[in-house]
Design a protein around this motif. Structure first.
Motif, short mmCIF file in Angstrom:
data_model
loop_
_atom_site.label_atom_id
_atom_site.label_comp_id
_atom_site.label_asym_id
_atom_site.label_seq_id
_atom_site.Cartn_x
_atom_site.Cartn_y
_atom_site.Cartn_z
N PRO A 190 8.41 -6.38 -3.23
CA PRO A 190 9.80 -5.91 -3.45
C PRO A 190 10.17 -4.83 -2.44
O PRO A 190 9.35 -4.00 -2.04
N GLN A 191 11.42 -4.85 -2.01
CA GLN A 191 11.91 -3.87 -1.05
C GLN A 191 11.86 -2.47 -1.67
O GLN A 191 12.28 -2.26 -2.81
N GLY A 192 11.35 -1.52 -0.92
CA GLY A 192 11.30 -0.15 -1.39
C GLY A 192 10.10 0.18 -2.25
O GLY A 192 9.94 1.33 -2.65
N HIS A 193 9.24 -0.81 -2.55
CA HIS A 193 8.06 -0.57 -3.36
C HIS A 193 6.86 -0.33 -2.46
O HIS A 193 6.77 -0.83 -1.33
N LYS A 194 5.90 0.39 -3.00
CA LYS A 194 4.70 0.70 -2.23
C LYS A 194 3.75 -0.49 -2.24
O LYS A 194 3.56 -1.14 -3.27
N TRP A 195 3.18 -0.78 -1.09
CA TRP A 195 2.20 -1.87 -0.98
C TRP A 195 0.88 -1.39 -1.52
O TRP A 195 0.39 -0.31 -1.16
N ASP A 196 0.27 -2.20 -2.39
CA ASP A 196 -0.97 -1.76 -3.05
C ASP A 196 -2.19 -1.86 -2.14
O ASP A 196 -3.29 -1.46 -2.55
N VAL A 197 -2.05 -2.39 -0.93
CA VAL A 197 -3.17 -2.49 0.01
C VAL A 197 -3.24 -1.20 0.82
O VAL A 197 -2.24 -0.76 1.40
N MET A 198 -4.41 -0.60 0.85
CA MET A 198 -4.56 0.67 1.57
C MET A 198 -4.65 0.42 3.08
O MET A 198 -5.17 -0.61 3.53
N VAL A 199 -4.12 1.38 3.82
CA VAL A 199 -4.15 1.26 5.29
C VAL A 199 -5.58 1.40 5.81
O VAL A 199 -5.89 0.94 6.93
#
Length: 299
Positions: A190-199
């Motif tokens: 979803p736009q504006g949501h944080k991606w749960d995959v860590m950098v």
């Protein structure tokens, strides 16, 4: 009354992450085609890249990637070790085809090769290191996206993303941002949501660090095995066979096997063979008869 701190927009948060990963640091040399992306020059001679233009170029590259229907037609390639893990992770999350390591010459031009491929888009980490796939992509009319430093050659590069392509944190951060933008445009996130995959998953790891972690995990498994052995020792003896004692393995105390009984002689008849006189030894056997001799002799 103090107002609450303003929440950062997505672009500002991404630029802050790029600053932490040192994406803005260039080199002491600048290519004439990269001058438009340079913000200023430090006192030590290092050129600073304008991260606002970097973010815009990332958005543009993400739009090009999303426009390709089949993600397997996209090849993400990195010959440098710092970008190989990021390339594999990017391909894992976006569905692209990754080539990590040395490029085999003729992959895009020689149809007789088993590794021959005709991608619709090529994404590279460093135009200088990956010069061979760039030339082959130019011969095959394949559009190319590349992360370009201030001194990178821009020939045959269609979309150059100005960034630091020398550091492991910088390369991992760029591929993480590009993968997140692609998934957001595909509505996977979803736009504006944080991606749960860590950098951190996109960062290069030193072999020594990976080896130390494997040794720690092996030590933890060994400790768990000792506890399991103590538990197994309490199992009842009717479920397990009795252990073999040392006396059974010793040669001197071993029990001799039973002798094989002799075959009884009651079934033999008297005409089965000549009767042997004496005590039954081989020396007491009857000598064979001599052949009859005529009157002639050798004398």
């Amino acid at each position: 009354m103090e107002s609450a701190p303003r929440a950062l927009s997505t672009k500002e948060a991404d630029i802050q992450m790029m600053l932490a990963a040192e994406v803005h640091l260039g080199t002491k040399n600048v290519d004439f085609q990269m001058q438009r992306y340079v913000f200023k020059r430090r006192n030590d001679g290092i050129y600073i890249i304008n991260l606002g233009k970097t973010w815009e170029k990332l958005q543009m590259a993400a739009r090009v990637i999303v426009a390709i229907e089949n993600p397997q037609d996209i090849i993400v390639q990195s010959a440098r070790p710092y970008g190989q893990r990021a390339v594999l992770k990017f391909a894992q999350y976006t569905g692209a085809h990754a080539i990590a390591g040395r490029h085999t010459p003729g992959t895009f031009t020689n149809q007789l090769q088993t590794t021959f491929n005709e991608p619709r888009l090529l994404i590279l980490t460093d135009p200088r290191t990956d010069h061979q796939p760039i030339k082959e992509a130019a011969l095959g009319n394949i559009p190319t996206i590349a992360f370009c430093d201030t001194d990178s050659p821009m020939r045959y590069v269609d979309i150059g993303i100005p960034a630091n392509n020398k550091g492991k944190h910088s390369i991992g951060c760029l591929f993480w941002l590009l993968a997140r933008m692609v998934l957001q445009m595909r509505n996977s996130i979803p736009q504006g949501h944080k991606w749960d995959v860590m950098v951190d998953l996109f960062f290069y790891r030193e072999p020594e660090e990976a080896k130390e972690q494997q040794e720690e995990e092996a030590g933890a498994v060994a400790e768990y095995g000792d506890y399991g052995a103590a538990t197994l020792s309490g199992i009842a003896g009717d479920q397990w066979g009795a252990p073999i004692t040392d006396a059974q393995w010793a040669g001197g105390d071993a029990v001799a096997p039973a002798a094989i009984p002799a075959v009884p002689a009651a079934g033999w008849t008297s005409d089965a063979g000549p009767v042997v006189a004496g005590d039954g030894g081989w020396d007491a056997a009857v000598a064979p008869p001599l052949p009859a001799q005529d009157g002639t002799s050798w004398e």
